[in-house]
Design an enzyme around this catalytic site. Structure first.
Site, PDB file in Angstrom:
ATOM      1  CB  ALA A 166      -0.931   0.002   1.219  1.00  0.00           C
ATOM      2  CG  ASP A 167       3.166   2.344   3.418  1.00  0.00           C
ATOM      3  OD1 ASP A 167       2.137   3.020   3.520  1.00  0.00           O
ATOM      4  OD2 ASP A 167       3.710   1.789   4.381  1.00  0.00           O
ATOM      5  CB  VAL A 168       5.784   0.295  -2.265  1.00  0.00           C
ATOM      6  CG1 VAL A 168       6.507   0.290  -3.607  1.00  0.00           C
ATOM      7  CG2 VAL A 168       6.783   0.090  -1.122  1.00  0.00           C
ATOM      8  CG  ASP A 224       2.635   3.335   6.898  1.00  0.00           C
ATOM      9  OD1 ASP A 224       1.855   3.566   5.963  1.00  0.00           O
ATOM     10  OD2 ASP A 224       2.824   2.196   7.336  1.00  0.00           O
TER      11      ASP A 224
END
Length: 405
Positions: free
Chosen positions: A176-178, A405
């Protein structure tokens, strides 16, 4: 390629992000040649303390988190306390000379500091202002903090990831972050391109939840088309057979039989004559329908061969296949080494550190790692001098909590 010939040479990014999504995005922008100024609170990016593991210099000097090192190459670090007048003045001067501002604070945080979109776009109409949040700048979840595991769960990904019949499973890397970081990079590049035509900057809004939904691609499309809620299928593909991870005599191999011609070559290469002549299996639709029977007959045939024998046979037949490598095997792979995927660079406290290389080539050339991940505030005096300001001194209060994050 030299710094002046990189695609984003001359673009300055004021990076007010921490942890992973924003730093991944700004690392990509830095790889492409942008001058990324990583604005850190006096205590530094949260991930500087995320460990073990840590990397130490020779003799034990210096200590850097491997997590931080993984997403902060090609940046300069500027330490600012945004709760002080000096810190805010420096931030304003930095932004005035920047093309892009990117931030991942909770909605409203930078507005309270006078660094919100409305105020800054009025003063700097060419500024591109990118915000990364957990759930977007509107809607009932607007003010919630977002983390990768939360987004993977709420976006549905954990419901269809994992083994059939097993519990929900998070993907082993923070996808999700990447992925959100990749999306915000794309949006910033599009906004820079649009500014060439309009002369004006733009507000960019990317969030973790919608990034996970978008990453669902065919799973989401299947649900929207049929109403069928997808469930975990392990390494099998819902719509292509055989396609997945299969056991051999001494390990596992990934095989991708993406069309009917490949199926015929697959059967010939592995001496699976009875499967190749079975008319029910001649088309992918038939193979999906009869998946259980196909597996029951195919797996004993694969078990006759070692992993290397399977790959040798399939590669000669032109059938896509590959080993299931651990990371030691990945970085020992001669192709990975030939491509220069791991790069060792000088570091001010560690002596040197090894990072991955930028993931593109332009004109056949790899993009350079111009800067190792910086130490906290490593470039503060340098950047403030460029802004015409002295280096501030002051207290070190806790930093505002990021929105994602």
């Amino acid at each position: 390629m030299t710094p002046s010939t990189l695609p984003l040479s001359g673009v300055r990014v004021a990076d007010f992000t921490r942890v992973l999504t924003g730093p991944f995005s700004t690392m990509l922008l830095g790889d492409l040649g942008a001058d990324v100024i990583k604005v850190e609170p006096p205590g530094g990016d949260d991930t500087r303390a995320w460990g073990p593991p840590f990397q130490y210099g020779a003799g034990g000097e210096g200590r850097e988190s491997s997590y931080f090192l993984s997403v902060n190459r090609n940046k300069r670090s500027l330490t600012l306390d945004l709760k002080t007048p000096d810190g805010l003045e420096a931030a304003h001067r930095l932004i005035a000379g920047s093309d892009v501002l990117i931030e991942n604070f909770r909605p409203g945080t930078l507005e309270r500091l006078g660094l919100g979109w409305e105020a800054l776009s009025a003063a700097h109409p060419r500024l591109i202002y990118a915000s990364i949040t957990g759930f977007g700048l509107s809607g009932p979840y607007r003010d919630r903090a977002g983390y990768d595991v939360i987004a993977q769960g709420m976006g549905g990904m954990m419901s269809y990831n994992g083994e059939a019949g097993g519990p929900p499973l998070r993907v082993g890397v923070a996808v999700a972050d990447v992925f959100a970081g990749s999306l915000v990079t794309q949006a910033i590049l599009a906004a820079l391109y649009a500014r060439e035509r309009t002369g004006r900057g733009e507000r960019v809004d990317v969030n973790l939840l919608e990034s996970v939904v978008a990453l669902g691609s065919s799973q989401v499309g299947r649900f929207l088309a049929t109403g069928e809620v997808p469930t975990p299928t392990g390494n099998d593909h819902r719509s292509i057979v055989p396609y997945g991870t299969f056991p051999c005599a001494d390990g596992f191999v990934n095989i991708a039989v993406g069309n009917d011609a490949l199926w015929r070559r697959f059967c010939e290469a592995l001496d699976l004559t009875d499967l190749g002549t079975d008319t029910r299996l001649a088309t992918n639709e038939g193979r999906v329908t009869h998946r259980a029977d196909l597996d029951a007959r195919m797996l004993p045939g694969l078990a006759r061969y070692s992993r290397q024998e399977v790959m040798d046979r399939l590669e000669r037949a032109g059938v896509p296949c590959g080993p299931v490598n651990d990371l030691a095997e990945v970085f020992a792979d001669p192709h990975v080494q030939a491509r220069g995927v791991a790069v060792t660079v000088p570091h001010p406290t560690l002596g040197e550190t090894t990072v991955t290389s930028p993931p593109w080539r332009f004109g056949g050339e790899a993009l350079p790692v111009r800067r190792a991940p910086p130490t906290p505030g490593q470039h503060t005096a340098e950047v403030l001098a460029e802004l015409g300001l002295p280096e501030p001194v002051g207290s070190t209060p806790a930093a505002p909590e990021p929105a994602s994050d």
